[in-house]
Design an enzyme around this catalytic site. Structure first.
Site, PDB file in Angstrom:
ATOM      1  CD  GLU A   1     -13.399  10.892  -3.898  1.00 18.41           C
ATOM      2  OE1 GLU A   1     -12.490  10.795  -4.732  1.00 18.41           O
ATOM      3  OE2 GLU A   1     -14.138   9.941  -3.572  1.00 18.41           O
TER       4      GLU A   1
ATOM      5  NE  ARG B   1      -0.014  12.907  -7.986  1.00 21.72           N
ATOM      6  CZ  ARG B   1      -1.324  12.957  -7.757  1.00 21.72           C
ATOM      7  NH1 ARG B   1      -2.165  13.268  -8.718  1.00 21.72           N
ATOM      8  NH2 ARG B   1      -1.809  12.673  -6.571  1.00 21.72           N
TER       9      ARG B   1
ATOM     10  CE  LYS C   1      -7.720  12.464  -1.436  1.00 17.67           C
ATOM     11  NZ  LYS C   1      -8.924  13.234  -1.719  1.00 17.67           N
TER      12      LYS C   1
HETATM   13  P1  ATP Z   1      -4.953  11.350  -3.912  1.00 20.47           P
HETATM   14  O1  ATP Z   1      -4.339  10.629  -5.082  1.00 20.47           O
HETATM   15  O2  ATP Z   1      -3.977  11.759  -2.877  1.00 20.47           O
HETATM   16  O3  ATP Z   1      -6.137  10.669  -3.356  1.00 20.47           O
HETATM   17  P2  ATP Z   1      -6.637  12.997  -5.404  1.00 20.47           P
HETATM   18  O4  ATP Z   1      -6.175  13.686  -6.637  1.00 20.47           O
HETATM   19  O5  ATP Z   1      -7.519  11.820  -5.556  1.00 20.47           O
HETATM   20  O6  ATP Z   1      -5.388  12.711  -4.522  1.00 20.47           O
HETATM   21  P3  ATP Z   1      -8.507  14.960  -4.683  1.00 20.47           P
HETATM   22  O7  ATP Z   1      -9.179  15.160  -3.391  1.00 20.47           O
HETATM   23  O8  ATP Z   1      -9.295  14.521  -5.838  1.00 20.47           O
HETATM   24  O9  ATP Z   1      -7.315  13.972  -4.415  1.00 20.47           O
HETATM   25  O10 ATP Z   1      -7.647  16.245  -5.054  1.00 20.47           O
HETATM   26  C1  ATP Z   1      -8.095  17.562  -4.959  1.00 20.47           C
HETATM   27  C2  ATP Z   1      -7.212  18.418  -5.819  1.00 20.47           C
HETATM   28  O11 ATP Z   1      -5.864  18.340  -5.371  1.00 20.47           O
HETATM   29  C3  ATP Z   1      -7.221  17.936  -7.250  1.00 20.47           C
HETATM   30  O12 ATP Z   1      -7.354  19.048  -8.099  1.00 20.47           O
HETATM   31  C4  ATP Z   1      -5.903  17.256  -7.418  1.00 20.47           C
HETATM   32  O13 ATP Z   1      -5.443  17.359  -8.715  1.00 20.47           O
HETATM   33  C5  ATP Z   1      -5.020  18.015  -6.438  1.00 20.47           C
HETATM   34  N1  ATP Z   1      -3.916  17.155  -5.984  1.00 20.47           N
HETATM   35  C6  ATP Z   1      -4.002  15.951  -5.404  1.00 20.47           C
HETATM   36  N2  ATP Z   1      -2.776  15.435  -5.163  1.00 20.47           N
HETATM   37  C7  ATP Z   1      -1.891  16.371  -5.593  1.00 20.47           C
HETATM   38  C8  ATP Z   1      -0.464  16.442  -5.628  1.00 20.47           C
HETATM   39  N3  ATP Z   1       0.306  15.457  -5.164  1.00 20.47           N
HETATM   40  N4  ATP Z   1       0.095  17.550  -6.135  1.00 20.47           N
HETATM   41  C9  ATP Z   1      -0.664  18.564  -6.592  1.00 20.47           C
HETATM   42  N5  ATP Z   1      -1.995  18.560  -6.597  1.00 20.47           N
HETATM   43  C10 ATP Z   1      -2.621  17.483  -6.108  1.00 20.47           C
HETATM   44 MG    MG Z   2      -9.315  12.190  -6.730  1.00 21.43          MG
END
Ligand code: ATP
Ligand code: MG
Length: 556
Positions: free
Chosen positions: A35, A259, A269
């Site tokens: 995102e 994760r 984020k």
């Molecule tokens: P955050 O919680 O940091 O905002 P998010 O999952 O909301 O992370 P996205 O931009 O939606 O962030 O993530 C893009 C991809 O990266 C998704 O498929 C998510 O599952 C993966 N991802 C995010 N954080 C991690 C992590 N700590 N370890 C592995 N994969 C991750």
């Molecule tokens: Mg997300």
């Protein structure tokens, strides 16, 4: 079928089975779906390495998809940084996609569900909907709008799209099962009203699809074969499958992995944005941040991050990775590649009293002893007055101090052996000058002096050295798991940045480039900061030479 011989992780095993079963005619298409509401962090790197790694390993492809369904928090600045970071890590996406490009299709999908009596417009407030949902052990109850006719639902949904209603006044919900033990299936929201400007579709839309109605459908639109996400989406999987089944669209499948969590940092984020907005760090690419851009600025290399992701592997259970593993990976990498240079961070003057005034010798120093032929050499000017580290001299040196003190001798790296015969202190007792004599026949590489010394110290010539600001970084948090605390910011390490305003560096370093690793001999690995300029050189310490942190912790 496989590109390389490495043991398979559990997701690779699944794909291998699918390929053997002839699924999707042997086609593998994954996607990385960030995102664009922040910069990528090391956790995303794990997902990138996994998704793009699958593409590479199975002769498949990987799409980059911006999951941009939330106009309020998203921005093109983030889109650009995400693309830059993925490329920097060394991956190439097949297609650059945006969920917002599918808004028309998704809208039609929603009308399709309404027509099939599988979705309805609900006028209830968020609180009313939550209250009517029941609890995991008690079934929910229908709201009065659940029994609306297809025609009425279509009319209302079209009015929602046309902007007739205010934010929150109505939502579109799937009509599934209000008693399902999985709360995600109790008539989940599909669309909400949000009058907001979108960074790509501008003001075309005032209704936006929810994650659960956008993600799987986007996978399907792109013909994604394996949609990999993190464990918290396991309970969403039945809904993912339900939408695809009811819409009768390409059957993408979701798989989940753990994760990355890493010690002494936060990995969301939202929290990283707070650190930026509240001034705890300078920016998203502050070298203390776990962001890819922060790590890059700090001096991490793409290969060190990829090696790290390889080492941690892919698991089905949540775990916590020690940040020292990441540090180990960059140390190993830089040990092989970093150019060796000399820099003095806490300078005191050393005068070679028997070295002719005005004389300058151009000495040779190898660039990297780990490389063949030392990786070539650079010239280092040597003269009568040098800067050395203050802690390489002791007025009353203990027995095993193999550095300088009255009557003690050391080798100056790439140069001569010197022996201290005197020193000068100022009124406060601070040593200001160390006086030595040198042995002209002890020059490195052609030493015939027969003098044996145990210590070698680094130095720079006063007349030739350049000045530089040096930034020494430590962990951003004192707590191993800051996110577990009520306020994650309560364990911020107030000493995570130490700035040395004036250090002296070898003149050759004036032409250093960002993203080139240097080993400052005996001090650590450093790189030029991206904010450095020719009138103010700034170097960041990437990592120390050894894991000094583990030692202090053990001692404490
Ligand atoms: P955050 O919680 O940091 O905002 P998010 O999952 O909301 O992370 P996205 O931009 O939606 O962030 O993530 C893009 C991809 O990266 C998704 O498929 C998510 O599952 C993966 N991802 C995010 N954080 C991690 C992590 N700590 N370890 C592995 N994969 C991750
Ligand atoms: Mg997300």
């Amino acid at each position: 079928m496989l590109n390389e011989e490495k043991p398979l992780n559990f997701i690779e095993e699944i794909i291998e089975e699918d390929l053997l079963a002839g699924k999707h005619d042997g086609r593998v298409l994954t996607r990385f779906p960030p995102e664009p509401n922040g910069y990528l962090h090391i956790g995303h790197a794990k997902s990138i390495c996994l998704n793009f790694g699958l593409g590479e390993r199975f002769n498949g492809k990987t799409n980059l998809r911006f999951d941009d369904t939330n106009p309020a928090t998203e921005d093109t600045e983030y889109v650009d940084s995400i693309k830059q970071d993925i490329q920097w890590l060394g991956f190439k996406w097949a297609e650059e996609c945006y969920t917002s490009d599918y808004f028309d299709t998704l809208y039609n999908f929603a009308e399709d569900l309404i027509s099939k009596e599988l979705a309805y417009v609900d006028d209830s407030t968020a609180e009313e909907i939550a209250a009517a949902k029941g609890t995991p052990t008690t079934p929910g109850t229908p709201t009065p709008h659940r029994s609306r006719s297809v025609e009425e639902n279509l009319t209302l949904f079209r009015e929602m799209r046309a902007g007739k209603y205010k934010d929150g006044e109505k939502v579109l919900r799937a009509k599934i099962d209000l008693a399902n033990p999985n709360m995600h299936l109790r008539d989940p929201l599909l669309y909400r009203i949000k009058h907001a400007h979108h960074h790509r579709t501008a003001d075309k839309w005032c209704i936006y699809p929810m994650y659960d109605f956008a993600h799987g459908q986007s996978d399907s639109i792109e013909n994604i074969t394996h949609s990999i996400c993190t464990l918290e989406f396991i309970p969403h999987r039945p809904l993912y499958d339900w939408c695809i089944e009811k819409l009768e669209i390409f059957p993408s499948k979701q798989y989940e992995f753990a994760r990355l969590n890493m010690t002494y940092t936060v990995m969301s984020k939202r929290k990283l944005l707070q650190l930026v907005n509240e001034g705890f760090v300078e920016s998203w690419n502050d070298p203390r941040m776990p962001t890819i851009s922060g790590l890059r600025r700090r001096g991490y290399t793409p290969s060190s991050i990829r090696t790290f992701c390889d080492k941690i592997g892919v698991q089905k259970r949540e775990n916590m990775i020690d940040v020292s593993l990441l540090e180990f990976c960059i140390r190993e990498d830089l040990n092989k590649t970093a150019l060796r240079r000399m820099a003095v961070l806490d300078p005191v003057k050393l005068i070679i009293t028997n070295y002719p005034e005005g004389q300058v010798e151009q000495l040779e120093g190898e660039n990297n002893p780990e490389e063949e032929n030392g990786g070539g050499t650079r010239t280092i000017p040597f003269s009568r007055e040098l800067w050395i580290e203050r802690d390489d001299f002791m007025e009353e040196a203990p027995k095993k101090f193999f550095r300088l003190g009255p009557g003690l001798a050391v080798r100056l790296k790439h140069a001569y052996i010197v022996k201290c015969h005197d020193f000068i202190k100022d009124a406060t007792g601070k040593v200001t000058e160390i006086h030595c004599e040198y042995f002209p026949d002890s020059k490195s590489g052609e030493d015939t002096s027969g003098i044996k010394v145990k210590g070698t110290i680094h130095w720079v010539s006063c007349a030739h050295a350049k000045e530089a600001t040096i930034k020494l970084y430590d962990r951003l948090f004192n707590d191993e798991n800051p996110a577990a605390a009520e306020d994650f910011k309560s364990s911020i390490n107030p000493e995570s940045l130490k700035t040395i305003e004036t250090a002296y560096i070898e003149p050759d370093l004036a032409s250093a480039q960002p993203e080139t690793g240097y080993q400052f001999i005996r001090l650590g690995y450093f790189c030029l900061d991206s904010k450095s300029s020719s009138d103010k050189l700034i170097f960041n310490r990437t990592v120390t030479l050894r894991d000094s942190w583990a030692k202090t912790v053990n001692k404490g």
